[in-house]
Design an enzyme around this catalytic site. Structure first.
Site, PDB file in Angstrom:
ATOM      1  CE1 TYR A 190      -4.045   2.012   0.366  1.00 15.29           C
ATOM      2  CE2 TYR A 190      -2.672   3.308   1.827  1.00 15.29           C
ATOM      3  CZ  TYR A 190      -3.814   3.163   1.081  1.00 15.29           C
ATOM      4  OH  TYR A 190      -4.730   4.181   1.042  1.00 15.29           O
TER       5      TYR A 190
ATOM      6  CG  LEU B 299      -1.621   1.874  -4.659  1.00 19.64           C
ATOM      7  CD1 LEU B 299      -1.500   1.797  -6.175  1.00 19.64           C
ATOM      8  CD2 LEU B 299      -2.795   1.026  -4.178  1.00 19.64           C
ATOM      9  CG  HIS B 300       0.906   7.083  -0.401  1.00 25.33           C
ATOM     10  ND1 HIS B 300       0.126   8.176  -0.730  1.00 25.33           N
ATOM     11  CD2 HIS B 300       1.929   7.568   0.349  1.00 25.33           C
ATOM     12  CE1 HIS B 300       0.654   9.273  -0.189  1.00 25.33           C
ATOM     13  NE2 HIS B 300       1.752   8.920   0.456  1.00 25.33           N
ATOM     14  CG  LEU B 301       5.793   6.167  -2.056  1.00 25.51           C
ATOM     15  CD1 LEU B 301       7.055   5.330  -1.942  1.00 25.51           C
ATOM     16  CD2 LEU B 301       6.055   7.596  -1.609  1.00 25.51           C
TER      17      LEU B 301
ATOM     18  CB  ALA C  39       1.934  10.778  -4.213  1.00 28.26           C
TER      19      ALA C  39
END
Length: 187
Positions: A25, A28-30, A33
């Site tokens: 996760y 995925l967040h990086l 963003a």
């Protein structure tokens, strides 16, 4: 949101599934963003709020083009030993929807006091009066431990899966793939 990808944790005896889910996760967040689309949302189809668990699978929702662009970045390249991504699939028709959102919990009065002292230049004593220990909230929501792409700090990202609704609601998604308004298809 006509398409989705399921990303599931592979069982590893030496690592906890939650640790692997946190890592996937966070990556995925990086990537979300960096892409800055606002059109990609996430859900956790195996969520069990009674057990405070998000399960072992992340479902990434979006248009086929957005999901193709996400996967073309090869963000999962180093994760193939720990998680597997399915192929981009079409969202089933006639499904319900729900909002998957972040819940910010005021769990640390000490942190809130430090923040108040820094932002408003108040003394520690005044901060203690303004923010008593009783302000701390407890939650039983499941969470993911992530590192912020903007600040670099680690924190618990509490996630709530809202009530089922018959029609989708529109809006944009954050770099965490969550939204307070936009819904994702639930199936």
């Amino acid at each position: 949101m006509d398409s989705y990808i399921d990303i599931c944790v592979l069982p590893m005896p030496e690592l906890a599934d939650a640790h692997i889910l946190n890592t996937v996760y966070s990556k995925l967040h990086l990537q979300l963003a960096a892409l800055k689309t606002g059109g990609i949302g996430v859900s956790f189809p195996e969520v069990d709020e009674k057990k405070h668990s998000l399960g072992q699978c992340i479902r990434v929702h979006g248009s086929k083009n957005e999901l193709e662009a996400l996967m073309a970045t090869r963000w999962m390249l180093r994760l193939h030993d720990y998680a597997s991504a399915g192929s981009i699939s079409s969202t089933p028709t006639g499904v319900q929807h729900r909002v998957v959102r972040r819940v910010q919990v005021k769990s640390s009065p000490e942190r809130l006091r430090r923040r108040l002292m820094k932002r408003q230049s108040v003394s520690e004593e005044e901060a203690r009066q303004r923010i008593p220990d009783t302000i701390a909230q407890k939650t039983k929501l499941p969470y993911i431990s992530v590192q912020s792409a903007s600040t670099g700090q680690r924190f618990k990202l509490f996630i709530s899966h809202g009530a089922l609704q018959p029609a989708p609601s529109t809006g944009t998604f954050s770099a965490y793939g969550l939204s307070g308004k936009a819904s994702i298809p639930w199936f």
